[in-house]
Write an enzyme that holds these catalytic residues in place. Sequence first.
Site, mmCIF file in Angstrom:
data_model
loop_
_atom_site.group_PDB
_atom_site.id
_atom_site.type_symbol
_atom_site.label_atom_id
_atom_site.label_comp_id
_atom_site.label_asym_id
_atom_site.label_seq_id
_atom_site.Cartn_x
_atom_site.Cartn_y
_atom_site.Cartn_z
ATOM 1 C CD1 TRP A 107 -4.171 8.542 -20.384
ATOM 2 C CD2 TRP A 107 -5.923 7.188 -20.723
ATOM 3 N NE1 TRP A 107 -4.415 7.849 -19.223
ATOM 4 C CE2 TRP A 107 -5.477 7.022 -19.395
ATOM 5 C CE3 TRP A 107 -7.012 6.430 -21.159
ATOM 6 C CZ2 TRP A 107 -6.077 6.123 -18.504
ATOM 7 C CZ3 TRP A 107 -7.629 5.536 -20.270
ATOM 8 C CH2 TRP A 107 -7.153 5.405 -18.962
ATOM 9 C CG ASP A 177 -8.993 12.587 -23.427
ATOM 10 O OD1 ASP A 177 -9.451 13.177 -22.428
ATOM 11 O OD2 ASP A 177 -8.576 11.410 -23.377
ATOM 12 C CE LYS A 201 -7.856 11.873 -15.301
ATOM 13 N NZ LYS A 201 -7.114 10.860 -14.583
#
Length: 365
Positions: A107, A177, A201
């Site tokens: 990511w 992030d 999530k």
Amino acid sequence: MSRVFNFSAGPAALPAEVLEQAQAEMLDWNGSGMSVMEMSHRGKDYMSIAAKAEADLRELMDIPENYKVLFLQGGASSQFAMVPINLLNGPDGKKRESADYLLTGQWSKKAVAEAKRYCKVNLVADTTDSKFTTVPEEASLKFDPDAAYVHYTPNETIVGVEFDYIPDTGDVPLVADMSSSILSRQIDVSKFGIIYAGAQKNIGPAGLTIVIVREDLIGNADASMPVMFDYKTFADNESMYNTPPTYSWYMAGLVFAWGLKKGGMSAIEATNRRKAEKLYKAIDDSDFFSNPVDVQYRSWMNVPFILADADQDAAFIEQAAAKGLVTLKGHRSVGGMRASIYNAMPEEGIDTLIAFMQEFENAQA
Ligand code: PMP
């Protein structure tokens, strides 16, 4: 009806109590005679839902007053661009040439690739050679004092590697992030310039992106940038410049209220620590399952594990599913299994998984 234990990395399991409340309110929210989905975002009912969600998140995370909470769309992936667009011009109005990035997984790699479209990227750390199974030691990080910001990914969702410290970047804004780690443990928000996260999530359904941004970092984007990519657009309009993802925002609000009812972040953190430690212990105690990540930096939220015999992967997944343990297949780049154990995964789900793993291992002999 039977609910499974869903170990999906995201969109992920939501608390059953939250889903039940949404169900109870589906056709008629609080006597309004309509579903939240059908409401104008500018009406007083919806405005109260939106404001309560923000207030509850602020309480949960203890967000200081000089931070705005934005409720956006576009996923965490849009933030890979919005961060450089908004931060390259510092609060002093001076344009910065570069930003510092910590590359510690797939990511952060995407975040780096996107940032390169806007500025020079200085890789302060790169753990590619370890196959992203570790994070850099804090003392090894040398930040550029002239960088626009420092970006990192505290928890890499795919390999399951997580920083156990917050990098000290001095006066340079730290951007995180937190897509797969927000609300998993207590953090000091004041250490960050920006925290962002896709909702799917630990927050709620997909479609919503939360950005927590220090006020001095708002309003510095070049005028040529799209209004929809300027934090100021949303900060000035309570995230209602255009139609926000109203239902996801409402669901997120139910999740925040659930978190407060659970006892807030200290209680959630204690549960998450216990859940992760149990599962890693079961993996480490086994001769059949293994996890390659540096013990110190193992993720509390995403727990990959490899079977000693990859030919058994399909049987493992099939037999697990028969016990109501689903979405355990690992990311295609890693193989094996991955159990994502976000806040909504009850401890009973971990215990059931561990018991099944032991049973599966014993049957190998
Ligand atoms: N960052 C991290 C750490 C993620 O786990 C994900 C999604 N799994 C993303 C970014 C991308 O998020 P989105 O799909 O919301 O753009």
